[in-house]
Design a protein around this motif. Structure first.
Motif, PDB file in Angstrom:
ATOM      1  N   PHE A   4     -22.066 -18.481  17.184  1.00  0.00           N
ATOM      2  CA  PHE A   4     -21.765 -19.805  17.715  1.00  0.00           C
ATOM      3  C   PHE A   4     -22.191 -20.944  16.793  1.00  0.00           C
ATOM      4  CE2 PHE A   4     -22.089 -17.105  21.542  1.00  0.00           C
ATOM      5  CZ  PHE A   4     -20.764 -17.209  21.935  1.00  0.00           C
ATOM      6  N   SER A   5     -23.031 -20.661  15.829  1.00  0.00           N
ATOM      7  CA  SER A   5     -23.403 -21.703  14.870  1.00  0.00           C
ATOM      8  C   SER A   5     -22.626 -21.550  13.563  1.00  0.00           C
ATOM      9  CB  SER A   5     -24.902 -21.672  14.592  1.00  0.00           C
ATOM     10  OG  SER A   5     -25.250 -20.447  14.008  1.00  0.00           O
ATOM     11  N   ASN A   6     -21.706 -20.611  13.533  1.00  0.00           N
ATOM     12  CA  ASN A   6     -20.935 -20.347  12.328  1.00  0.00           C
ATOM     13  C   ASN A   6     -19.591 -21.068  12.405  1.00  0.00           C
ATOM     14  OD1 ASN A   6     -19.636 -19.210  10.134  1.00  0.00           O
ATOM     15  ND2 ASN A   6     -20.572 -17.215  10.452  1.00  0.00           N
ATOM     16  N   LEU A   7     -19.255 -21.820  11.385  1.00  0.00           N
ATOM     17  CA  LEU A   7     -17.997 -22.560  11.349  1.00  0.00           C
ATOM     18  C   LEU A   7     -16.796 -21.632  11.436  1.00  0.00           C
ATOM     19  CD1 LEU A   7     -16.478 -25.238  10.928  1.00  0.00           C
ATOM     20  CD2 LEU A   7     -16.673 -24.837   8.473  1.00  0.00           C
ATOM     21  N   TRP A   8     -16.899 -20.444  10.852  1.00  0.00           N
ATOM     22  CA  TRP A   8     -15.769 -19.515  10.848  1.00  0.00           C
ATOM     23  C   TRP A   8     -15.390 -19.069  12.255  1.00  0.00           C
ATOM     24  CZ3 TRP A   8     -12.717 -19.602   6.991  1.00  0.00           C
ATOM     25  CH2 TRP A   8     -13.207 -19.891   5.727  1.00  0.00           C
ATOM     26  N   PHE A   9     -16.365 -18.931  13.133  1.00  0.00           N
ATOM     27  CA  PHE A   9     -16.047 -18.558  14.512  1.00  0.00           C
ATOM     28  C   PHE A   9     -15.186 -19.624  15.166  1.00  0.00           C
ATOM     29  CE2 PHE A   9     -16.996 -19.035  19.041  1.00  0.00           C
ATOM     30  CZ  PHE A   9     -16.446 -17.851  19.488  1.00  0.00           C
ATOM     31  N   TRP A  10     -15.518 -20.878  14.958  1.00  0.00           N
ATOM     32  CA  TRP A  10     -14.775 -21.965  15.602  1.00  0.00           C
ATOM     33  C   TRP A  10     -13.391 -22.110  14.987  1.00  0.00           C
ATOM     34  CZ3 TRP A  10     -16.628 -22.974  20.075  1.00  0.00           C
ATOM     35  CH2 TRP A  10     -17.980 -22.775  20.299  1.00  0.00           C
ATOM     36  N   ILE A  11     -13.273 -21.820  13.688  1.00  0.00           N
ATOM     37  CA  ILE A  11     -11.947 -21.824  13.056  1.00  0.00           C
ATOM     38  C   ILE A  11     -11.102 -20.700  13.638  1.00  0.00           C
ATOM     39  CG2 ILE A  11     -10.727 -21.411  10.878  1.00  0.00           C
ATOM     40  CD1 ILE A  11     -13.063 -22.893   9.479  1.00  0.00           C
ATOM     41  N   VAL A  12     -11.686 -19.520  13.796  1.00  0.00           N
ATOM     42  CA  VAL A  12     -10.958 -18.385  14.381  1.00  0.00           C
ATOM     43  C   VAL A  12     -10.540 -18.708  15.808  1.00  0.00           C
ATOM     44  CG1 VAL A  12     -11.248 -16.012  15.222  1.00  0.00           C
ATOM     45  CG2 VAL A  12     -11.924 -16.606  12.900  1.00  0.00           C
ATOM     46  N   LEU A  13     -11.420 -19.317  16.581  1.00  0.00           N
ATOM     47  CA  LEU A  13     -11.101 -19.699  17.957  1.00  0.00           C
ATOM     48  C   LEU A  13      -9.901 -20.640  18.005  1.00  0.00           C
ATOM     49  CD1 LEU A  13     -12.201 -19.461  20.942  1.00  0.00           C
ATOM     50  CD2 LEU A  13     -13.319 -21.647  20.494  1.00  0.00           C
ATOM     51  N   ALA A  14      -9.882 -21.650  17.138  1.00  0.00           N
ATOM     52  CA  ALA A  14      -8.768 -22.599  17.104  1.00  0.00           C
ATOM     53  C   ALA A  14      -7.473 -21.930  16.667  1.00  0.00           C
ATOM     54  CB  ALA A  14      -9.106 -23.759  16.166  1.00  0.00           C
ATOM     55  N   VAL A  15      -7.545 -21.080  15.658  1.00  0.00           N
ATOM     56  CA  VAL A  15      -6.340 -20.402  15.161  1.00  0.00           C
ATOM     57  C   VAL A  15      -5.793 -19.434  16.211  1.00  0.00           C
ATOM     58  CG1 VAL A  15      -5.526 -18.732  13.439  1.00  0.00           C
ATOM     59  CG2 VAL A  15      -6.878 -20.693  12.726  1.00  0.00           C
ATOM     60  N   VAL A  16      -6.665 -18.708  16.878  1.00  0.00           N
ATOM     61  CA  VAL A  16      -6.226 -17.748  17.899  1.00  0.00           C
ATOM     62  C   VAL A  16      -5.470 -18.465  19.009  1.00  0.00           C
ATOM     63  CG1 VAL A  16      -7.107 -16.302  19.786  1.00  0.00           C
ATOM     64  CG2 VAL A  16      -7.883 -15.921  17.470  1.00  0.00           C
ATOM     65  N   TRP A  17      -6.003 -19.564  19.500  1.00  0.00           N
ATOM     66  CA  TRP A  17      -5.350 -20.233  20.627  1.00  0.00           C
ATOM     67  C   TRP A  17      -4.120 -21.025  20.205  1.00  0.00           C
ATOM     68  CZ3 TRP A  17      -5.483 -18.270  25.000  1.00  0.00           C
ATOM     69  CH2 TRP A  17      -6.598 -17.564  25.426  1.00  0.00           C
ATOM     70  N   GLY A  68     -21.543 -21.803  23.654  1.00  0.00           N
ATOM     71  CA  GLY A  68     -21.993 -21.913  22.271  1.00  0.00           C
ATOM     72  C   GLY A  68     -23.037 -23.002  22.090  1.00  0.00           C
ATOM     73  N   MET A  69     -22.830 -24.154  22.743  1.00  0.00           N
ATOM     74  CA  MET A  69     -23.820 -25.229  22.663  1.00  0.00           C
ATOM     75  C   MET A  69     -25.140 -24.797  23.305  1.00  0.00           C
ATOM     76  SD  MET A  69     -21.832 -28.829  23.222  1.00  0.00           S
ATOM     77  CE  MET A  69     -20.870 -28.336  24.624  1.00  0.00           C
ATOM     78  N   TYR A  70     -25.038 -24.112  24.444  1.00  0.00           N
ATOM     79  CA  TYR A  70     -26.247 -23.615  25.097  1.00  0.00           C
ATOM     80  C   TYR A  70     -26.998 -22.646  24.185  1.00  0.00           C
ATOM     81  CZ  TYR A  70     -29.180 -20.808  28.133  1.00  0.00           C
ATOM     82  OH  TYR A  70     -30.228 -20.117  28.661  1.00  0.00           O
ATOM     83  N   GLN A  71     -26.253 -21.718  23.573  1.00  0.00           N
ATOM     84  CA  GLN A  71     -26.879 -20.745  22.668  1.00  0.00           C
ATOM     85  C   GLN A  71     -27.523 -21.434  21.471  1.00  0.00           C
ATOM     86  OE1 GLN A  71     -27.235 -18.053  24.610  1.00  0.00           O
ATOM     87  NE2 GLN A  71     -26.775 -16.797  22.848  1.00  0.00           N
ATOM     88  N   ASN A  72     -26.830 -22.404  20.891  1.00  0.00           N
ATOM     89  CA  ASN A  72     -27.369 -23.101  19.718  1.00  0.00           C
ATOM     90  C   ASN A  72     -28.600 -23.912  20.071  1.00  0.00           C
ATOM     91  OD1 ASN A  72     -25.520 -22.063  17.902  1.00  0.00           O
ATOM     92  ND2 ASN A  72     -24.073 -23.740  18.203  1.00  0.00           N
ATOM     93  N   MET A  73     -28.574 -24.550  21.236  1.00  0.00           N
ATOM     94  CA  MET A  73     -29.750 -25.334  21.640  1.00  0.00           C
ATOM     95  C   MET A  73     -30.911 -24.418  22.030  1.00  0.00           C
ATOM     96  SD  MET A  73     -27.891 -28.390  23.730  1.00  0.00           S
ATOM     97  CE  MET A  73     -29.396 -29.051  24.393  1.00  0.00           C
ATOM     98  N   ASN A  74     -30.602 -23.299  22.630  1.00  0.00           N
ATOM     99  CA  ASN A  74     -31.635 -22.372  23.072  1.00  0.00           C
ATOM    100  C   ASN A  74     -32.268 -21.613  21.901  1.00  0.00           C
ATOM    101  OD1 ASN A  74     -33.191 -21.105  25.053  1.00  0.00           O
ATOM    102  ND2 ASN A  74     -31.749 -19.395  25.196  1.00  0.00           N
ATOM    103  N   LEU A  75     -31.445 -21.212  20.947  1.00  0.00           N
ATOM    104  CA  LEU A  75     -31.936 -20.401  19.828  1.00  0.00           C
ATOM    105  C   LEU A  75     -32.169 -21.193  18.560  1.00  0.00           C
ATOM    106  CD1 LEU A  75     -29.606 -17.318  20.312  1.00  0.00           C
ATOM    107  CD2 LEU A  75     -31.993 -17.536  21.003  1.00  0.00           C
ATOM    108  N   GLY A  76     -31.719 -22.431  18.524  1.00  0.00           N
ATOM    109  CA  GLY A  76     -31.834 -23.244  17.321  1.00  0.00           C
ATOM    110  C   GLY A  76     -33.180 -23.930  17.214  1.00  0.00           C
ATOM    111  N   PRO A  77     -33.233 -24.995  16.459  1.00  0.00           N
ATOM    112  CA  PRO A  77     -34.496 -25.675  16.225  1.00  0.00           C
ATOM    113  C   PRO A  77     -35.087 -26.320  17.485  1.00  0.00           C
ATOM    114  CG  PRO A  77     -32.693 -26.864  15.212  1.00  0.00           C
ATOM    115  CD  PRO A  77     -32.142 -25.587  15.732  1.00  0.00           C
ATOM    116  N   LEU A  78     -34.257 -26.529  18.524  1.00  0.00           N
ATOM    117  CA  LEU A  78     -34.769 -27.167  19.741  1.00  0.00           C
ATOM    118  C   LEU A  78     -35.365 -26.174  20.717  1.00  0.00           C
ATOM    119  CD1 LEU A  78     -31.801 -29.627  20.388  1.00  0.00           C
ATOM    120  CD2 LEU A  78     -33.967 -30.087  19.232  1.00  0.00           C
ATOM    121  N   GLY A  79     -35.025 -24.904  20.559  1.00  0.00           N
ATOM    122  CA  GLY A  79     -35.481 -23.922  21.548  1.00  0.00           C
ATOM    123  C   GLY A  79     -36.299 -22.807  20.915  1.00  0.00           C
ATOM    124  N   GLY A  80     -36.422 -21.735  21.703  1.00  0.00           N
ATOM    125  CA  GLY A  80     -37.258 -20.597  21.289  1.00  0.00           C
ATOM    126  C   GLY A  80     -36.548 -19.761  20.315  1.00  0.00           C
TER     127      GLY A  80
END
Length: 175
Positions: free
Chosen positions: A16-29, A163-175
């Protein structure tokens, strides 16, 4: 220092913090909403606008793809449904019970796409039963594309929230 560790430090392998995932998501849909029952949507618009030869081409393409989808559904549909359910259940358990982020990302792509697949099979059955041509076929194709886009919008929204929840939870703001 081993090169695997260096590579994984340089490239963030979380989904969810990888740009390629979001590009794949946009291309798929965007691809899923462009190819309506295996027919490019510009072909539907061209047939509606110009009629005659373009409409004959569209009807032939739709007939071919409808017959192909229904054949696959009739011959191996039960096996494909079983494998799809197994795969989706496996991703659900790996992702949300065992907290594997890659499995979560694939699940959030695969579940809505499986809904689009079921919608395609349903639309193909209706087109075959009605022997749709002309304006009725345009209506069916437009409705199928609209439903696909709605499923895509909901899927993108839910994926973005998770994805935002995961990034906030696992990123610099969370555990």
């Amino acid at each position: 220092m081993d090169w695997y560790q260096t590579l994984f430090e340089i490239i963030d392998m979380r989904s969810f913090s990888n740009l390629w995932f979001w590009i794949v998501l946009a291309v798929v849909w965007s691809t899923a909403s462009h190819w309506v029952l295996g027919v490019p949507y510009d072909m539907v618009l061209r047939a509606k606008r110009y009629g005659e030869d373009a409409q004959v081409d569209l009807e032939d393409m739709v007939r071919i793809n409808v017959n192909r989808l229904l054949y696959i559904g009739r011959v191996s549909g039960l096996w494909l449904a079983g494998l799809a359910c197994f795969f989706l259940t496996m991703l659900l358990l790996l992702g949300f019970v065992y907290q594997n982020e890659f499995a979560q990302a694939v699940f959030l792509l695969a579940l809505p796409l499986s809904m689009v697949g079921m919608l395609s099979l349903s639309t193909a059955r209706i087109i075959e039963a009605e022997n749709s041509t002309g304006d009725i076929l345009f209506k069916r194709m437009n409705r199928h594309r609209l439903y696909t886009q709605i499923i895509g919008m909901v899927a993108i929204f839910v994926t973005a929230l998770w994805g935002m929840y995961q990034n906030m939870n696992l990123g610099p703001l969370g555990g």
